[in-house]
Design an enzyme around this catalytic site. Structure first.
Site, PDB file in Angstrom:
ATOM      1  N   ASP A  30      25.502  38.654  54.215  1.00 61.91           N
ATOM      2  CA  ASP A  30      26.987  38.829  54.988  1.00 61.91           C
ATOM      3  C   ASP A  30      26.855  40.316  55.774  1.00 61.91           C
ATOM      4  O   ASP A  30      26.348  41.153  55.354  1.00 61.91           O
ATOM      5  CB  ASP A  30      28.033  39.146  53.647  1.00 61.91           C
ATOM      6  CG  ASP A  30      29.384  39.136  54.227  1.00 61.91           C
ATOM      7  OD1 ASP A  30      30.276  38.030  54.040  1.00 61.91           O
ATOM      8  OD2 ASP A  30      29.723  39.849  55.069  1.00 61.91           O
ATOM      9  N   ILE A  31      27.490  40.189  56.937  1.00 59.82           N
ATOM     10  CA  ILE A  31      27.186  41.253  57.658  1.00 59.82           C
ATOM     11  C   ILE A  31      28.124  42.657  57.443  1.00 59.82           C
ATOM     12  O   ILE A  31      27.811  43.613  57.773  1.00 59.82           O
ATOM     13  CB  ILE A  31      27.700  40.925  59.329  1.00 59.82           C
ATOM     14  CG1 ILE A  31      26.972  41.647  60.295  1.00 59.82           C
ATOM     15  CG2 ILE A  31      29.217  40.911  59.558  1.00 59.82           C
ATOM     16  CD1 ILE A  31      27.116  41.228  61.807  1.00 59.82           C
ATOM     17  N   ASN A  86      36.880  31.214  49.343  1.00 59.89           N
ATOM     18  CA  ASN A  86      38.184  31.289  49.964  1.00 59.89           C
ATOM     19  C   ASN A  86      38.500  30.144  51.001  1.00 59.89           C
ATOM     20  O   ASN A  86      37.632  29.572  51.614  1.00 59.89           O
ATOM     21  CB  ASN A  86      38.422  32.725  50.966  1.00 59.89           C
ATOM     22  CG  ASN A  86      38.249  33.985  49.926  1.00 59.89           C
ATOM     23  OD1 ASN A  86      38.474  33.896  48.760  1.00 59.89           O
ATOM     24  ND2 ASN A  86      37.572  34.807  50.606  1.00 59.89           N
ATOM     25  N   HIS A  92      42.587  34.537  52.060  1.00 61.65           N
ATOM     26  CA  HIS A  92      41.710  35.563  52.504  1.00 61.65           C
ATOM     27  C   HIS A  92      40.548  34.838  53.328  1.00 61.65           C
ATOM     28  O   HIS A  92      39.233  35.385  53.476  1.00 61.65           O
ATOM     29  CB  HIS A  92      41.255  36.393  51.346  1.00 61.65           C
ATOM     30  CG  HIS A  92      40.767  37.855  51.945  1.00 61.65           C
ATOM     31  ND1 HIS A  92      39.661  37.900  52.256  1.00 61.65           N
ATOM     32  CD2 HIS A  92      41.452  38.918  51.784  1.00 61.65           C
ATOM     33  CE1 HIS A  92      39.527  39.330  52.370  1.00 61.65           C
ATOM     34  NE2 HIS A  92      40.471  39.819  52.411  1.00 61.65           N
ATOM     35  N   GLN A  93      40.711  33.751  53.973  1.00 57.89           N
ATOM     36  CA  GLN A  93      39.713  33.073  54.534  1.00 57.89           C
ATOM     37  C   GLN A  93      39.629  33.425  55.982  1.00 57.89           C
ATOM     38  O   GLN A  93      40.919  33.364  56.393  1.00 57.89           O
ATOM     39  CB  GLN A  93      39.519  31.391  54.482  1.00 57.89           C
ATOM     40  CG  GLN A  93      38.553  30.934  55.238  1.00 57.89           C
ATOM     41  CD  GLN A  93      38.392  29.401  54.977  1.00 57.89           C
ATOM     42  OE1 GLN A  93      39.378  28.813  54.633  1.00 57.89           O
ATOM     43  NE2 GLN A  93      37.316  28.688  55.335  1.00 57.89           N
ATOM     44  N   HIS A  99      32.347  28.352  53.123  1.00 56.71           N
ATOM     45  CA  HIS A  99      31.171  29.404  52.645  1.00 56.71           C
ATOM     46  C   HIS A  99      31.502  30.134  51.195  1.00 56.71           C
ATOM     47  O   HIS A  99      32.586  30.283  50.898  1.00 56.71           O
ATOM     48  CB  HIS A  99      31.273  30.500  53.512  1.00 56.71           C
ATOM     49  CG  HIS A  99      32.369  31.182  53.809  1.00 56.71           C
ATOM     50  ND1 HIS A  99      33.437  30.889  54.699  1.00 56.71           N
ATOM     51  CD2 HIS A  99      32.720  32.495  53.486  1.00 56.71           C
ATOM     52  CE1 HIS A  99      34.370  31.703  54.847  1.00 56.71           C
ATOM     53  NE2 HIS A  99      33.965  32.840  53.877  1.00 56.71           N
ATOM     54  N   PHE A 100      30.480  30.055  50.558  1.00 52.92           N
ATOM     55  CA  PHE A 100      30.468  30.736  49.289  1.00 52.92           C
ATOM     56  C   PHE A 100      29.831  32.158  49.312  1.00 52.92           C
ATOM     57  O   PHE A 100      28.749  32.312  49.760  1.00 52.92           O
ATOM     58  CB  PHE A 100      29.747  29.853  47.999  1.00 52.92           C
ATOM     59  CG  PHE A 100      30.229  28.540  47.800  1.00 52.92           C
ATOM     60  CD1 PHE A 100      30.130  27.462  48.549  1.00 52.92           C
ATOM     61  CD2 PHE A 100      30.858  28.452  46.522  1.00 52.92           C
ATOM     62  CE1 PHE A 100      30.773  26.245  48.378  1.00 52.92           C
ATOM     63  CE2 PHE A 100      31.506  27.275  46.206  1.00 52.92           C
ATOM     64  CZ  PHE A 100      31.220  26.082  47.157  1.00 52.92           C
ATOM     65  N   HIS A 101      30.700  32.978  48.549  1.00 48.39           N
ATOM     66  CA  HIS A 101      30.128  34.481  48.607  1.00 48.39           C
ATOM     67  C   HIS A 101      29.312  34.611  47.417  1.00 48.39           C
ATOM     68  O   HIS A 101      29.824  34.393  46.305  1.00 48.39           O
ATOM     69  CB  HIS A 101      31.044  35.622  48.726  1.00 48.39           C
ATOM     70  CG  HIS A 101      32.137  35.613  49.975  1.00 48.39           C
ATOM     71  ND1 HIS A 101      31.944  36.415  51.032  1.00 48.39           N
ATOM     72  CD2 HIS A 101      32.915  34.662  50.398  1.00 48.39           C
ATOM     73  CE1 HIS A 101      32.919  36.357  51.758  1.00 48.39           C
ATOM     74  NE2 HIS A 101      33.430  35.522  51.330  1.00 48.39           N
TER      75      HIS A 101
HETATM   76  P1  AMP Z   1      36.076  34.998  53.984  1.00 49.10           P
HETATM   77  O1  AMP Z   1      37.256  35.958  54.237  1.00 49.10           O
HETATM   78  O2  AMP Z   1      35.672  34.306  52.925  1.00 49.10           O
HETATM   79  O3  AMP Z   1      36.259  34.037  55.324  1.00 49.10           O
HETATM   80  O4  AMP Z   1      34.744  35.720  54.695  1.00 49.10           O
HETATM   81  C1  AMP Z   1      34.018  35.787  55.577  1.00 49.10           C
HETATM   82  C2  AMP Z   1      33.001  36.632  55.684  1.00 49.10           C
HETATM   83  O5  AMP Z   1      32.094  36.135  56.754  1.00 49.10           O
HETATM   84  C3  AMP Z   1      33.032  37.988  55.495  1.00 49.10           C
HETATM   85  O6  AMP Z   1      32.485  38.650  54.418  1.00 49.10           O
HETATM   86  C4  AMP Z   1      32.344  38.567  56.917  1.00 49.10           C
HETATM   87  O7  AMP Z   1      31.693  39.786  56.742  1.00 49.10           O
HETATM   88  C5  AMP Z   1      31.391  37.440  57.201  1.00 49.10           C
HETATM   89  N1  AMP Z   1      30.634  37.288  58.264  1.00 49.10           N
HETATM   90  C6  AMP Z   1      31.525  37.083  59.726  1.00 49.10           C
HETATM   91  N2  AMP Z   1      30.591  37.195  60.533  1.00 49.10           N
HETATM   92  C7  AMP Z   1      29.486  37.260  60.068  1.00 49.10           C
HETATM   93  C8  AMP Z   1      28.138  37.370  60.713  1.00 49.10           C
HETATM   94  N3  AMP Z   1      27.982  37.219  62.116  1.00 49.10           N
HETATM   95  N4  AMP Z   1      26.939  37.437  60.150  1.00 49.10           N
HETATM   96  C9  AMP Z   1      27.023  37.449  58.881  1.00 49.10           C
HETATM   97  N5  AMP Z   1      28.458  37.628  57.900  1.00 49.10           N
HETATM   98  C10 AMP Z   1      29.613  37.345  58.957  1.00 49.10           C
END
Ligand code: AMP
Length: 137
Positions: A30-31, A86, A92-93, A99-101
């Protein structure tokens, strides 16, 4: 479905720190990490929400998710972690691609902060609700 940034990452059009890839699944750092090792696991199938995912993609993620968790723990030294998924802006998406964190939780407090507003399940209402969900499957 319109392209998201994650489809571009899968295709290599946007750089990422890849940690895993197979025919159906892609995983990368994650960035904006909540903690060291925060990793995203995504299906290659471009759908926004978990309930839209094909059985094949879901099975592929389920097969590899525990292994990815073990790898994140081994690499970071963490022993505690959360898996977060999410669905919808209200939940919070931000990126509309499933995606799974995987988020390690450390003694210093870094990781996922959770507000858990637990209520109390009424037995009669619970019985009805469980039956409604079961019959919706
Ligand atoms: P969500 O709130 O569950 O939709 O989380 C989206 C996640 O994607 C966040 O934790 C961001 O930091 C991550 N994210 C967005 N753009 C990138 C990217 N280019 N590379 C890696 N992670 C990303």
């Amino acid at each position: 479905m319109p392209d998201t940034i994650f489809s571009k990452i899968i295709r290599g059009e946007i750089p990422s720190h890849k940690v895993y890839e197979d025919a159906h699944v892609f995983a990368f750092l994650d960035i904006g990490p909540l903690s060291r090792g925060h990793t995203l696991v995504i299906p290659k199938q471009a759908v926004a929400r978990l309930d839209e995912l094909s059985d094949e993609s879901a099975a592929a993620i389920g097969r590899v998710l525990p292994r990815l968790c073990r790898a994140v723990l081994k690499a970071t030294g963490a022993t505690n972690y959360n898996v977060l998924q999410n669905n919808g802006a209200l939940a919070h998406q931000a990126v509309m691609h499933v995606h799974f964190h995987i988020i390690p939780r450390f003694e210093d407090g870094s990781g996922l902060g959770i507000k858990w507003g637990a209520g109390k399940l009424d037995p009669a209402a619970g019985k009805t609700l469980a039956e409604m969900i079961a019959s919706s499957l």
